[in-house]
Design a protein around this motif. Sequence first.
Motif, PDB file in Angstrom:
ATOM      1  N   VAL A   1       8.656   9.856  37.891  1.00  0.00           N
ATOM      2  CA  VAL A   1       8.867  11.014  37.024  1.00  0.00           C
ATOM      3  C   VAL A   1       9.960  11.907  37.608  1.00  0.00           C
ATOM      4  O   VAL A   1       9.819  12.442  38.704  1.00  0.00           O
ATOM      5  CB  VAL A   1       7.558  11.821  36.851  1.00  0.00           C
ATOM      6  CG1 VAL A   1       7.809  13.049  35.965  1.00  0.00           C
ATOM      7  CG2 VAL A   1       6.478  10.937  36.241  1.00  0.00           C
ATOM      8  N   LEU A   2      11.037  12.053  36.855  1.00  0.00           N
ATOM      9  CA  LEU A   2      12.159  12.895  37.290  1.00  0.00           C
ATOM     10  C   LEU A   2      12.009  14.299  36.735  1.00  0.00           C
ATOM     11  O   LEU A   2      11.736  14.493  35.555  1.00  0.00           O
ATOM     12  CB  LEU A   2      13.484  12.304  36.801  1.00  0.00           C
ATOM     13  CG  LEU A   2      13.952  11.035  37.506  1.00  0.00           C
ATOM     14  CD1 LEU A   2      15.168  10.472  36.802  1.00  0.00           C
ATOM     15  CD2 LEU A   2      14.273  11.314  38.957  1.00  0.00           C
ATOM     16  N   MET A   3      12.194  15.288  37.594  1.00  0.00           N
ATOM     17  CA  MET A   3      12.115  16.677  37.175  1.00  0.00           C
ATOM     18  C   MET A   3      13.494  17.237  36.793  1.00  0.00           C
ATOM     19  O   MET A   3      13.593  18.197  36.038  1.00  0.00           O
ATOM     20  CB  MET A   3      11.529  17.533  38.302  1.00  0.00           C
ATOM     21  CG  MET A   3      10.155  17.072  38.765  1.00  0.00           C
ATOM     22  SD  MET A   3       8.940  17.022  37.430  1.00  0.00           S
ATOM     23  CE  MET A   3       8.838  18.744  37.014  1.00  0.00           C
ATOM     24  N   ARG A   4      14.544  16.650  37.328  1.00  0.00           N
ATOM     25  CA  ARG A   4      15.907  17.055  36.970  1.00  0.00           C
ATOM     26  C   ARG A   4      16.739  15.807  36.788  1.00  0.00           C
ATOM     27  O   ARG A   4      16.685  14.876  37.597  1.00  0.00           O
ATOM     28  CB  ARG A   4      16.518  17.942  38.068  1.00  0.00           C
ATOM     29  CG  ARG A   4      15.981  19.357  38.076  1.00  0.00           C
ATOM     30  CD  ARG A   4      16.200  20.041  39.410  1.00  0.00           C
ATOM     31  NE  ARG A   4      17.601  20.128  39.785  1.00  0.00           N
ATOM     32  CZ  ARG A   4      18.025  20.615  40.944  1.00  0.00           C
ATOM     33  NH1 ARG A   4      17.153  21.039  41.848  1.00  0.00           N
ATOM     34  NH2 ARG A   4      19.306  20.676  41.221  1.00  0.00           N
ATOM     35  N   VAL A   5      17.524  15.774  35.713  1.00  0.00           N
ATOM     36  CA  VAL A   5      18.329  14.605  35.398  1.00  0.00           C
ATOM     37  C   VAL A   5      19.479  15.043  34.504  1.00  0.00           C
ATOM     38  O   VAL A   5      19.405  16.084  33.829  1.00  0.00           O
ATOM     39  CB  VAL A   5      17.464  13.521  34.700  1.00  0.00           C
ATOM     40  CG1 VAL A   5      17.093  13.958  33.293  1.00  0.00           C
ATOM     41  CG2 VAL A   5      18.166  12.170  34.673  1.00  0.00           C
TER      42      VAL A   5
ATOM     43  N   ASP B   1      15.389  14.207  46.528  1.00  0.00           N
ATOM     44  CA  ASP B   1      15.002  13.643  45.231  1.00  0.00           C
ATOM     45  C   ASP B   1      14.472  14.741  44.312  1.00  0.00           C
ATOM     46  O   ASP B   1      13.645  15.562  44.726  1.00  0.00           O
ATOM     47  CB  ASP B   1      13.909  12.586  45.410  1.00  0.00           C
ATOM     48  CG  ASP B   1      14.377  11.388  46.221  1.00  0.00           C
ATOM     49  OD1 ASP B   1      15.602  11.228  46.380  1.00  0.00           O
ATOM     50  OD2 ASP B   1      13.515  10.624  46.685  1.00  0.00           O
ATOM     51  N   HIS B   2      14.918  14.723  43.073  1.00  0.00           N
ATOM     52  CA  HIS B   2      14.429  15.673  42.077  1.00  0.00           C
ATOM     53  C   HIS B   2      13.300  15.012  41.279  1.00  0.00           C
ATOM     54  O   HIS B   2      13.428  14.750  40.078  1.00  0.00           O
ATOM     55  CB  HIS B   2      15.565  16.119  41.160  1.00  0.00           C
ATOM     56  CG  HIS B   2      16.674  16.794  41.890  1.00  0.00           C
ATOM     57  ND1 HIS B   2      18.007  16.637  41.576  1.00  0.00           N
ATOM     58  CD2 HIS B   2      16.651  17.641  42.957  1.00  0.00           C
ATOM     59  CE1 HIS B   2      18.751  17.363  42.397  1.00  0.00           C
ATOM     60  NE2 HIS B   2      17.945  17.972  43.248  1.00  0.00           N
TER      61      HIS B   2
ATOM     62  N   TRP C   1      10.998  15.625  27.948  1.00  0.00           N
ATOM     63  CA  TRP C   1      12.089  16.277  28.692  1.00  0.00           C
ATOM     64  C   TRP C   1      12.031  15.969  30.166  1.00  0.00           C
ATOM     65  O   TRP C   1      12.978  16.184  30.896  1.00  0.00           O
ATOM     66  CB  TRP C   1      12.060  17.785  28.459  1.00  0.00           C
ATOM     67  CG  TRP C   1      10.942  18.489  29.138  1.00  0.00           C
ATOM     68  CD1 TRP C   1       9.651  18.537  28.752  1.00  0.00           C
ATOM     69  CD2 TRP C   1      11.022  19.242  30.348  1.00  0.00           C
ATOM     70  NE1 TRP C   1       8.925  19.283  29.634  1.00  0.00           N
ATOM     71  CE2 TRP C   1       9.725  19.726  30.619  1.00  0.00           C
ATOM     72  CE3 TRP C   1      12.051  19.569  31.237  1.00  0.00           C
ATOM     73  CZ2 TRP C   1       9.434  20.501  31.715  1.00  0.00           C
ATOM     74  CZ3 TRP C   1      11.760  20.344  32.333  1.00  0.00           C
ATOM     75  CH2 TRP C   1      10.464  20.799  32.569  1.00  0.00           C
ATOM     76  N   LEU C   2      10.907  15.413  30.645  1.00  0.00           N
ATOM     77  CA  LEU C   2      10.805  15.007  32.043  1.00  0.00           C
ATOM     78  C   LEU C   2      11.320  13.594  32.266  1.00  0.00           C
ATOM     79  O   LEU C   2      11.344  13.101  33.385  1.00  0.00           O
ATOM     80  CB  LEU C   2       9.344  15.083  32.513  1.00  0.00           C
ATOM     81  CG  LEU C   2       8.804  16.498  32.704  1.00  0.00           C
ATOM     82  CD1 LEU C   2       7.311  16.450  32.950  1.00  0.00           C
ATOM     83  CD2 LEU C   2       9.508  17.188  33.841  1.00  0.00           C
TER      84      LEU C   2
END
Length: 412
Positions: free
Chosen positions: A159-163, A133-134, A274-275
């Motif tokens: 909260v996603l760090m990469r998408v 999971d990112h 951006w997160l």
Amino acid sequence: MVFEGSSVAISHTGKVRSNNQDSGYAGSNLFVVADGMGGHAGGDVASSIAVHRLKNLDHPYASTAEAEQALQEAISSTAGVLIDTVARRPELAGMGTTVSALIMVDDYAVIAHIGDSRIYLYRDDALTQITTDHTFVQRLVDSGRITPEEARYHPRRSVLMRVLGDMDPDPEVDTFIMPTQPGDRWLLCSDGLSGVVDDAHTSKVLGHHYPPGRTADLLLKQALDGGAPDNVTVVIVDVGGSHPMFSGTATIVGSASNPQGVDVPAARPGRTSWLHTARQAANEPTHFEPAAEFLEELIEEDRRRARRRRIWWVVGLITILAALSAAALGAYAWTQTRYFVGADADTVVIYRGIQQDIGPISLSSVYEDTGIVLNDLPFYQRLAVTSTISARSLSDAEQIVDTLRTTLEGER
């Protein structure tokens, strides 16, 4: 080679959400789950765009490397499409989607992943999470700050760090290749399943070895029984085994199955960070911001990683150019160890280098004008000098000139 196995894709809005922002695809060789985010319509559009871009990859491949490159390029180009879509529809700003995709190539599974949808492998009665999971909480787990069990109930697990979104034209996508074998069962799912149904219960359902359709229905039922606060999308792929070979048309589910395509109602205005923290996770009724001290550190870490990636690209380019330059210099240096005898206007000359030129660049230069007048030589020697006489070394060239002088003196 055609993939042998059977598969299914299903998607459900869940018990809380008003619309389905997930998309799923099960074809002959390609299988995808995309979990959209970004407001009332943005998530629908993002996941639908991703699936419709990737579905063009559903065909046999000559090699795993070819399939891996195709996945990487398709996902990267999808980021550009999302950016262009937001430029035309500013109300969709902040939309994004996870992508977990799998292509079967002979006895291998080629995987691409970004976000927090997951790919699992069920083999020999054991369930293994293949993708990472990112997410913010996964970073906390990796750093030892919390345990995997604590991560399941962490208030900031959304909260996603990469998408794959509209703010990064060069997304960092995980790609890798794994061997697979008859009897393997692959599960692709959005966090609407993995966030509600734990691995133990998922493994138990997969272990019944029911056909993919019934297995997917049972997993969906467990998610619904657990409250299903998020959209639930499940794709199951069986490799060989007791189930028949997959045949028929591809299955598209979720928002990508909308016949209207991306022409959906306008999203609410506003841009998420951006997160992409505006996305709710499976068990999370409201949105939570990450703790400032952790978030600032992780933001800076991502920025450092992006800077490192750019630096490595520059270093790699410089290294390649330096290697090419060194090779060119080495080749030129070698030519300057060669000699030949030729004519310069009306005299015989010893040249250093070789008789070829590279465009306007001459690979030879005058080493010594011998003073021998070309017209004084016999016709056959004058013709040989005009055509150039190759020498193995400088001493060999000087010996050729001595021979010419001897002949000339004899003529006199």
